[in-house]
Design an enzyme around this catalytic site. Structure first.
Site, PDB file in Angstrom:
ATOM      1  N   ASP A 328       0.819  -1.209   0.000  1.00  0.00           N
ATOM      2  CA  ASP A 328       0.000   0.000   0.000  1.00  0.00           C
ATOM      3  C   ASP A 328       0.855   1.262   0.000  1.00  0.00           C
ATOM      4  O   ASP A 328       2.042   1.225   0.290  1.00  0.00           O
ATOM      5  CB  ASP A 328      -0.911   0.011   1.231  1.00  0.00           C
ATOM      6  CG  ASP A 328      -0.098   0.063   2.513  1.00  0.00           C
ATOM      7  OD1 ASP A 328       0.848  -0.732   2.641  1.00  0.00           O
ATOM      8  OD2 ASP A 328      -0.392   0.898   3.388  1.00  0.00           O
ATOM      9  N   GLU A 329       0.208   2.369  -0.306  1.00  0.00           N
ATOM     10  CA  GLU A 329       0.791   3.710  -0.193  1.00  0.00           C
ATOM     11  C   GLU A 329       2.213   3.793  -0.760  1.00  0.00           C
ATOM     12  O   GLU A 329       3.141   4.260  -0.103  1.00  0.00           O
ATOM     13  CB  GLU A 329       0.778   4.161   1.278  1.00  0.00           C
ATOM     14  CG  GLU A 329      -0.625   4.300   1.844  1.00  0.00           C
ATOM     15  CD  GLU A 329      -0.637   4.808   3.275  1.00  0.00           C
ATOM     16  OE1 GLU A 329      -1.542   5.594   3.614  1.00  0.00           O
ATOM     17  OE2 GLU A 329       0.248   4.415   4.067  1.00  0.00           O
ATOM     18  N   VAL A 330       2.375   3.358  -1.992  1.00  0.00           N
ATOM     19  CA  VAL A 330       3.694   3.334  -2.621  1.00  0.00           C
ATOM     20  C   VAL A 330       3.891   4.593  -3.463  1.00  0.00           C
ATOM     21  O   VAL A 330       3.223   4.786  -4.480  1.00  0.00           O
ATOM     22  CB  VAL A 330       3.872   2.072  -3.491  1.00  0.00           C
ATOM     23  CG1 VAL A 330       5.258   2.066  -4.137  1.00  0.00           C
ATOM     24  CG2 VAL A 330       3.649   0.810  -2.657  1.00  0.00           C
TER      25      VAL A 330
END
Length: 535
Positions: A328-330
């Site tokens: 996530d949240e890359v």
């Protein structure tokens, strides 16, 4: 960061709206004082008391208890029932007011296997007292882990009579037939944002058993710290906050074994490729550059060798069917702004988005090679869902409609939507936790079967050993009933379970769990002097 605490101003007036109205339709259920509510319950009007030497009997059981899981569970049950009080009633004579003596619990388990496998039969049937043995309660289960749930329910039927100094069970005979609605009933803890000492983790695990949660999602590492020893790459834990705020490989083994003996799986997570700055403290080559330190370097084979080493070590201790690989949240900016990685992207004709997909899928293949099925946060599905391994479970936390999309695509899903099931959102009331339905808007039975269950998330930015329990409880218990109790038996409005949940919160306090008051948000202080039942 997936967490972030919110302002709790205005909580009390909102709560009062929830508790307004009548609960007459649920008054009989509320008197049961059992949490989570079992599937089927009947009761009588007699009073029984436990013998001072109340014993475990396993005559006729196929389970020989070779490692003592059942005996330990029975002893723990007696411990929480006695609550450190001295039981001093007469061992042999019947009590006054029609009270009969209950000499023991007869446990019959039909499986000899105590391997904790995902999807194991957790059902049980509890009868107090048995028709065949009127002085014994009887607990039947397919597995020892179902029997452990039955012991938890039995413990909630018991009451310490202060005047007589005996343990009593009211309203016998009881017949309870029970099983979980969902096979995955999880709680996430985060040991990267704040280190949690081993005794604290064990207390959390113990408290999970009271509410029949069965998966501890251990978010071990993140941007801020890497506290776990990895024998294959021993410099990784240089990313810990200090030399004392670490977990040895043996510590992790101890946590897994401690949880297993209580019927709880431990889901280990390494979040890649983002949320991994701490990895480079020991191995700077994992960073794109000294000044641009995450996500992990997608262009280097060394990155994937380290992931392979971690998962190889994981496979020796984390025996759960699944491993969580994050995803996530890359923010891929470092890849395009670091010249050598930008050159790699150009050579392989990949955009930043395609490199992100390449990284996640390569990490998945490594996990599969070690015998794991994979859980990834929902961004992986949102960006390239049709490319994910069929053995992927998508972990929802953002979009409300993603569960429908995931199951329509034929993939499995776990629900943790942050607006309802994030414990670090301290303005999220227990009523919201109770009302959150994992199968909302999903009517197709095949799609429903792909929703494994749900998980409440205790992100660690603003909690540590000092306040984790009161931030988890009692709101996690509200979600636990949603995940355990048959849908038809769930209250249509949270105010219908207020009394029973308040009783469970008091029970947690009695058992040494620092559960917060129901009135207010997470970590709310008790409102004035008074009974815990009124909080």
């Amino acid at each position: 960061m997936r967490g972030g605490s919110s302002n709790i101003a205005g909580v009390l007036p909102l709560f009062m709206l929830f508790i307004a109205g009548t609960i007459s339709a649920f008054e009989d259920i509320e008197k049961l004082r059992i949490w989570p509510l079992p599937a089927e319950v009947s009761r009588g009007g007699r009073r029984m008391r436990l013998s001072e030497d109340f014993k475990l009997v396993t005559e006729g059981s196929k389970y020989g208890d070779p490692s003592g899981i059942l005996k330990e569970g029975f002893d723990r049950m007696l411990g929480v029932v006695r609550l450190s009080h001295v039981v001093s009633g007469d061992r042999n004579s019947s009590g006054s007011n029609g009270s009969a003596l209950l000499q023991g619990l007869h446990v019959i388990i039909s499986s000899s296997n105590d391997e904790l496998e995902y999807g194991i039969d957790e059902s049980y049937k509890l009868v107090v007292a048995s028709g065949e043995k009127p002085s014994f309660a009887q607990l039947e289960a397919k597995s020892v882990y179902g029997a452990l749930h039955g012991l938890q329910t039995f413990s909630q039927l018991c009451h310490f009579n202060m005047k007589k100094k005996v343990i009593e069970i009211l309203m016998t005979p009881w017949t309870i037939t029970d099983q979980p609605r969902f096979s995955y009933r999880g709680l996430l803890i985060d040991t990267s944002r704040h280190y949690l000492p081993l005794p604290v983790i064990k207390k959390v695990i113990e408290s999970m058993t009271y509410a029949k949660l069965n998966v501890l999602h251990w978010h071990i590492v993140d941007t801020q710290s890497f506290p776990l020893e990895i024998p294959s790459y021993p410099k990784l834990w240089k990313g810990a906050y200090s030399s004392d705020q670490r977990y040895t490989f043996e510590d992790a083994t101890e946590i897994v074994n401690y949880a297993r003996r209580r019927g709880i799986h431990v889901l280990a997570e390494i979040d890649v490729p983002g949320h991994a700055l701490s990895w480079g403290k020991g191995y700077p080559a994992l960073w794109p550059s000294k000044n641009c330190q995450q996500p992990l370097d997608v262009s280097s084979d060394f990155t994937f060798k380290v992931i392979d080493g971690i998962l190889s070590d994981f496979s020796k201790i984390f025996k759960f069917k699944f491993v969580h690989l994050g995803g996530d949240e890359v923010n891929t900016t470092c890849w395009s702004t670091t010249p050598r990685i930008a050159q790699w992207l150009k050579k392989h004709r990949k955009s930043e988005a395609e490199a992100y997909q390449y990284f996640v899928l390569r990490a998945q293949k490594i996990a599969l090679s070690h015998g794991y099925e994979i859980i990834n946060w929902e961004e992986t599905f949102n960006n390239f869902g049709d490319k994910l391994s069929p053995k992927t479970v998508v972990h929802n936390w953002l979009d409300k409609g993603v569960v429908e999309k995931v199951t329509a695509a034929g993939l499995r899903c776990i629900v943790s939507n942050q607006d309802k099931w994030y414990l670090d959102h301290t303005d999220a009331l227990w009523q919201m936790f109770y009302a959150n339905e994992p199968l909302e808007n999903i009517t197709n039975p095949k799609q429903q079967s792909l929703v494994l269950g749900g998980e409440v998330c205790m992100w660690g930015e603003n909690i540590d050993a000092s306040d984790i329990e009161q931030t988890i409880w009692p709101r996690a218990a509200a979600a636990a009933e949603r995940l355990w109790t048959p849908y038809a038996k769930l209250a249509k409005s949270p105010d219908q379970v207020t009394t029973r949940l308040a009783h469970f919160r008091c029970l947690l306090n009695q058992r040494g769990v620092a559960a917060a008051p129901l009135v207010g948000g997470g970590r709310a202080v008790p409102y004035g002097p008074g009974s815990c039942l009124a909080q």
